[in-house]
Scaffold this active site. Structure first.
Site, PDB file in Angstrom:
ATOM      1  N   SER A 145       0.853  -1.203   0.000  1.00  0.00           N
ATOM      2  CA  SER A 145       0.000   0.000   0.000  1.00  0.00           C
ATOM      3  C   SER A 145       0.885   1.249   0.000  1.00  0.00           C
ATOM      4  O   SER A 145       2.084   1.165   0.310  1.00  0.00           O
ATOM      5  CB  SER A 145      -0.861  -0.008   1.272  1.00  0.00           C
ATOM      6  OG  SER A 145      -1.471   1.247   1.487  1.00  0.00           O
ATOM      7  N   TYR A 158      -3.543  -0.763   9.933  1.00  0.00           N
ATOM      8  CA  TYR A 158      -3.351  -0.963   8.489  1.00  0.00           C
ATOM      9  C   TYR A 158      -1.937  -0.519   8.093  1.00  0.00           C
ATOM     10  O   TYR A 158      -1.234  -1.214   7.356  1.00  0.00           O
ATOM     11  CB  TYR A 158      -4.415  -0.178   7.730  1.00  0.00           C
ATOM     12  CG  TYR A 158      -4.444  -0.423   6.242  1.00  0.00           C
ATOM     13  CD1 TYR A 158      -5.111  -1.519   5.717  1.00  0.00           C
ATOM     14  CD2 TYR A 158      -3.810   0.451   5.352  1.00  0.00           C
ATOM     15  CE1 TYR A 158      -5.146  -1.747   4.339  1.00  0.00           C
ATOM     16  CE2 TYR A 158      -3.848   0.238   3.993  1.00  0.00           C
ATOM     17  CZ  TYR A 158      -4.522  -0.866   3.486  1.00  0.00           C
ATOM     18  OH  TYR A 158      -4.553  -1.084   2.121  1.00  0.00           O
TER      19      TYR A 158
END
Ligand code: NAD
Length: 253
Positions: A145, A158
């Site tokens: 990400s 996350y």
């Protein structure tokens, strides 16, 4: 010829979380390049299966909760029933929980880190054991990400998980390159999927995000097609431990 090195005919790919979103886009791309697909999902991958089969490729529907570490080795065993071999693992399934760090709960932390990081490692381990037993080498593509590189806001677990994904991508590449196993990652930018529905729907955040993307648009699952086929194919045989951003220029700003 160079384009032949991107061919995946005769190869079998496990793609986790391919019933929708980026996983669906990557499964279709691998199938277009010639691979048969083992889809690992919690719910029916009806659309993906139909689209893969329409391309003339095989599709095996494996239903598993990827949060359960003990279930992971059985995924590889079940996957072998499709063609008798595994060549590619795309570790795509992932979740995000949004909350101020000051209020973030242990259960949200564990849910996110277990699925996005711990079990990415243990499924990679199960696949690598099979690659080594086959003696064929293999390709592992982890989905990282922008928050492998940046801190993010209100998504601490996350960020920890995706920063960890970039780390284990390097660590596993170091240990397994000698077996002909390439471990790399793709770091998508802001992609229009269910995962980012809340951001897309927030007019203030949406405008801020669009303004910062040099390409001037959200990414789509189709934007990962070229990168995933490259990293899953012999074209990337000397690429080890690298995380490729596919972000419309976000990180370059
Ligand atoms: P999505 O929510 O559309 O898809 C996530 C997939 O993971 C779904 O198929 C879902 O069923 C599966 N999944 C979730 N929990 C699971 C479980 N316990 N067991 C089995 N499957 C499970 O999201 P997406 O945007 O397509 O995200 C795919 C990956 O890309 C994720 O790892 C995500 O973190 C990452 N990513 C997305 C973006 C983005 O902007 N959309 C950006 C960077 C990274």
């Amino acid at each position: 010829m160079i384009l032949n090195s991107f061919q995946l005919a005769g190869r079998t790919a496990i793609v986790t979380g391919c019933n929708t979103g980026l996983g669906q886009g990557m499964a279709l791309a691998l199938a277009q390049a010639g691979a048969d697909i083992v889809g690992v999902n919690q719910s029916a991958p009806t659309e993906t299966m139909a689209q893969v089969q329409a391309l003339g490729r095989k599709f095996l529907d494996v239903r598993k909760n990827l949060s359960e570490t003990a279930a992971l080795p059985a995924i590889v065993q079940e996957a072998l029933t499709l063609t008798g071999r595994i060549d590619i693992l795309v570790n795509n399934a992932g979740i995000i929980r949004r909350e101020d760090a000051i209020n973030f709960t242990e259960s949200d932390w564990d849910d996110v880190v277990n699925l996005n990081l711990k079990n990415v490692f243990f499924l990679a381990q199960a696949a690598a054991r099979q690659f080594i037993a086959q003696g064929t080498g293999g390709k592992i593509v982890n989905i990282a990400s922008m928050l492998s590189f940046q801190g993010g806001v209100r998504v601490p677990a996350y960020t920890a998980s995706k920063s960890g994904v970039m780390g284990i991508t390097r660590a596993l590449a170091n240990e397994w390159a000698k077996h002909g196993i390439n471990v790399n990652a793709i770091a998508p930018g802001y992609m229009a999927t269910a995962n980012t529905a809340a951001l897309q729907a927030d007019p203030v955040r949406n405008a801020a995000i669009m303004d910062r993307i040099p390409a001037g648009r959200w990414g789509t699952p189709a934007d990962l097609a070229g990168p995933v086929v490259f990293l899953a194919s012999p074209a990337s045989d000397y690429v080890n431990g690298y995380t490729v951003a596919v972000d419309g220029g976000w990180l370059a700003r």
